[in-house]
Scaffold this motif. Structure first.
Motif, mmCIF file in Angstrom:
data_model
loop_
_atom_site.group_PDB
_atom_site.id
_atom_site.type_symbol
_atom_site.label_atom_id
_atom_site.label_comp_id
_atom_site.label_asym_id
_atom_site.label_seq_id
_atom_site.Cartn_x
_atom_site.Cartn_y
_atom_site.Cartn_z
ATOM 1 N N LEU A 72 0.306 -0.643 0.087
ATOM 2 C CA LEU A 72 -0.004 0.059 -0.537
ATOM 3 C C LEU A 72 1.217 1.205 -0.052
ATOM 4 O O LEU A 72 1.765 1.385 0.459
ATOM 5 N N PRO A 73 0.172 2.439 -0.422
ATOM 6 C CA PRO A 73 0.564 3.344 -0.475
ATOM 7 C C PRO A 73 1.665 4.374 1.183
ATOM 8 O O PRO A 73 0.213 3.751 2.032
ATOM 9 N N GLY A 74 2.938 4.467 1.189
ATOM 10 C CA GLY A 74 2.847 5.798 2.214
ATOM 11 C C GLY A 74 3.452 4.539 3.717
ATOM 12 O O GLY A 74 3.399 5.011 4.627
ATOM 13 N N VAL A 118 6.167 11.735 6.362
ATOM 14 C CA VAL A 118 6.111 11.014 6.900
ATOM 15 C C VAL A 118 6.199 9.313 7.093
ATOM 16 O O VAL A 118 4.234 9.293 6.751
ATOM 17 N N PRO A 119 6.420 8.513 7.018
ATOM 18 C CA PRO A 119 5.710 7.092 5.646
ATOM 19 C C PRO A 119 4.882 6.946 7.746
ATOM 20 O O PRO A 119 5.265 7.021 8.715
ATOM 21 N N HIS A 167 9.126 11.351 18.050
ATOM 22 C CA HIS A 167 8.526 12.731 17.497
ATOM 23 C C HIS A 167 7.830 12.642 16.123
ATOM 24 O O HIS A 167 7.499 13.773 15.877
ATOM 25 N N TYR A 168 8.199 11.581 15.771
ATOM 26 C CA TYR A 168 7.719 11.359 14.508
ATOM 27 C C TYR A 168 6.174 10.782 14.302
ATOM 28 O O TYR A 168 5.759 10.691 12.771
ATOM 29 N N LEU A 169 5.878 9.844 15.475
ATOM 30 C CA LEU A 169 4.754 9.271 15.531
ATOM 31 C C LEU A 169 4.390 8.152 14.318
ATOM 32 O O LEU A 169 3.296 7.575 13.736
ATOM 33 N N ALA A 182 2.531 14.269 7.706
ATOM 34 C CA ALA A 182 2.911 15.645 7.808
ATOM 35 C C ALA A 182 3.900 15.781 8.464
ATOM 36 O O ALA A 182 4.266 14.999 9.539
ATOM 37 N N LEU A 183 5.184 16.336 8.445
ATOM 38 C CA LEU A 183 6.050 16.463 9.049
ATOM 39 C C LEU A 183 5.841 17.871 10.179
ATOM 40 O O LEU A 183 4.656 18.495 10.163
ATOM 41 N N PRO A 184 6.586 17.488 11.140
ATOM 42 C CA PRO A 184 6.648 18.031 12.775
ATOM 43 C C PRO A 184 6.961 19.745 12.093
ATOM 44 O O PRO A 184 7.949 19.312 11.662
ATOM 45 N N ALA A 185 7.007 20.193 12.887
ATOM 46 C CA ALA A 185 7.167 21.398 13.004
ATOM 47 C C ALA A 185 8.878 21.845 13.124
ATOM 48 O O ALA A 185 9.181 22.131 12.115
ATOM 49 N N VAL A 186 9.055 21.256 14.176
ATOM 50 C CA VAL A 186 10.461 21.244 14.614
ATOM 51 C C VAL A 186 10.770 19.642 13.659
ATOM 52 O O VAL A 186 10.395 18.537 14.154
ATOM 53 N N ALA A 187 12.157 20.249 13.270
ATOM 54 C CA ALA A 187 13.148 18.551 13.170
ATOM 55 C C ALA A 187 13.293 17.906 14.323
ATOM 56 O O ALA A 187 13.883 18.420 15.451
#
Length: 495
Positions: free
Chosen positions: A110-112, A172-173, A206-208, A285-290
């Motif tokens: 599946l995608p993602g 983020v995958p 952090h990236y969940l 979506a990417l977090p606001a802070v890396a």
């Protein structure tokens, strides 16, 4: 069949067996030779259980130390009195191994979702042949990839690879499949569970994304990224890559990943780039802070003002000696922190048992112990412009021992000002003949504040100029006469 003759007549006419004629009537083309599966040899039948036990035990040992058919034959003869030949043993071992080979289920991706692993390759980095490691992230749905090279495969590169890959993908995958690398897994628990490392837990928090792990020793569980590692080595790193540094090498690898997106793989009607659109649409979506991609350890500063990280010692300013600090190791640099403050930063060293000094960290101590100046290890490889040595010679010639301490004070100006500013001020001071710490500091401040220095009276024409002449004896006579006149009594004044 055409002339209505019997099979016996046709066999007699062509001189072949009746069964051959029967087969010719049954099949339009010759079916070929079909061998019936023969039962195990009577000589081997009593030893099949022993052979099966040997082959089963081989599954738990190193692949290169497993029994061959010849070795099994030797053991059967020596230990169990077997009298048969090699061929029947070899045939049985071959058939048994074929039956035991694993079968695989075709999978739909599946995608993602992604898979991650490390590979290694050789290349010329900075003119030196070295073996480097490369982080590889693969998107099985689209076959899109991201590859980045590092000097070593460690926690820092593992974390940095994820951060760079997510930035490249723009998201983020949903899940990532790994092998049981020690960078992510501390211990394999029962029921498919894993105890994760602290660094990996922080990255995941952090990236969940969801983490998944393959079975131990089964690389086929993440076959897509395994294939991508091989593809990257064959196409991106052949011939051996040549780069000035890892930044240049990674620029080439990233360009290769982008160009590959235009390929249309076998069995696909779309390019990788077209299929990646579905992958990127399914990313989180990417977090606001890396994420802060670093390896953290707590340690204590030694009496030599050094902190050890991965076998190497890094210096800190002497005022932090014997204190507890936090070391944050990144791919390209090392930060040493006290609380939230960074008290020292060094370029990362990948050698072993090296000392990485910043000479400025030891100048305050040298000011207290100036006699150690010439033997101070942190200053041995410190290369300064020639004007600094000239200044030291002038100071020591004029002030002797005090000159060395004065020179160290000048060097301490580098703690707050750039080397270029201090160098320019030293040249000015020598030109004006005002060699000293105070004069050099004054010249630096005046240059920063864009005001004239007070060391040159030519810049102040409104001040009266002083004319100093050579003293002569007759000048003292005139002074004596004036003194005598001043002592004569005035009329009306008592004597």
């Amino acid at each position: 069949m055409v002339e209505g003759k019997s099979e016996r007549e046709v066999a007699r006419y062509f001189g072949v067996h009746r069964q051959t004629v029967k087969k010719m009537c049954q099949y339009a083309i010759p079916p070929g030779y079909r061998r019936r599966s023969a039962p195990a040899s009577p000589k081997l039948a009593a030893f099949i259980g022993i052979i099966d036990a040997i082959l089963e035990a081989d599954k738990t040992v190193h692949p290169k130390q497993r029994h061959t058919a010849a070795r099994i034959l030797e053991r059967l003869r020596d230990e169990h009195g077997f009298t048969g030949g090699y061929t029947i043993v070899r045939n049985y071992v071959y058939k048994t191994k074929v039956r035991q080979k694993e079968m695989f289920m075709p999978l739909a991706h599946l995608p993602g979702h992604a898979q991650v692993d490390f590979g290694e390759a050789d290349g010329y980095i900075g003119g030196k042949l070295m073996r480097f490691h490369y982080f590889c992230l693969d998107l099985p749905h689209s076959d899109g990839c991201f590859v980045k090279a590092y000097p070593t495969e460690d926690t820092e590169s593992f974390l940095d690879g994820h951060v760079a890959a997510f930035a490249f993908l723009g998201g983020v995958p949903q899940s990532i499949l790994y092998d049981n690398t020690k960078l992510a897994v501390v211990k394999i628990l029962g029921g498919g569970k894993r105890k994760r490392t602290k660094a990996f837990s922080e990255l995941q928090s952090h990236y969940l994304f969801e983490d998944k792990f393959g079975r131990p020793g089964c690389g086929n569980d993440k076959g897509n990224v395994e294939g991508m590692i091989g593809f990257s080595r064959r196409y991106f790193m052949v011939p051996l890559p040549v780069a000035d540094n890892f930044d240049a090498l990674n620029a080439k690898l990233l360009d290769g990943c982008i160009k590959r997106q235009q390929a249309k793989l076998r069995g696909q009607t779309e390019t990788i780039a077209e299929r990646m659109k579905r992958d990127t649409a399914a990313l989180m979506a990417l977090p606001a802070v890396a994420f802060d991609a670093c390896h953290k350890i707590s340690t204590r500063v030694s009496s030599l003002s050094l902190v050890r990280y991965r076998t190497n010692d890094y210096s800190v300013p002497i005022q932090y000696g014997h204190r507890e600090v936090l070391v944050k190791g990144y791919v390209d640099h090392v930060d040493i922190c006290l609380g939230t403050d960074i008290i020292a930063r060094h370029k990362r060293s990948y050698g072993r048992e090296e000392f990485i000094y910043n000479p400025l960290h030891y100048l305050a101590l040298l000011e207290q112990k100036p006699r150690a100046f010439d033997q101070a290890a942190p200053l041995q490889d410190w290369v300064l412009p020639e004007v600094f040595d000239h200044l030291r010679r002038l100071l020591e010639a004029r002030m002797e021992r005090r000159g060395r301490k004065e020179y160290i004070q000048v060097l301490r100006l580098l703690e707050n000002f750039t080397q270029m500013q201090v160098e320019h001020a030293i040249k000015q001071a020598i030109g004006l003949g005002v060699v000293g710490f105070d004069a050099i500091k004054h010249l630096i401040l005046c240059a920063i504040e864009r005001r004239p220095a007070k060391l040159n009276l030519a810049l102040y024409p409104y001040l009266p100029s002083a004319n100093v002449e050579t003293t002569e004896p007759r000048a003292y006579l005139s002074l004596l006469q004036i003194s005598r006149v001043g002592q004569q009594p005035v009329m009306g004044e008592s004597l």
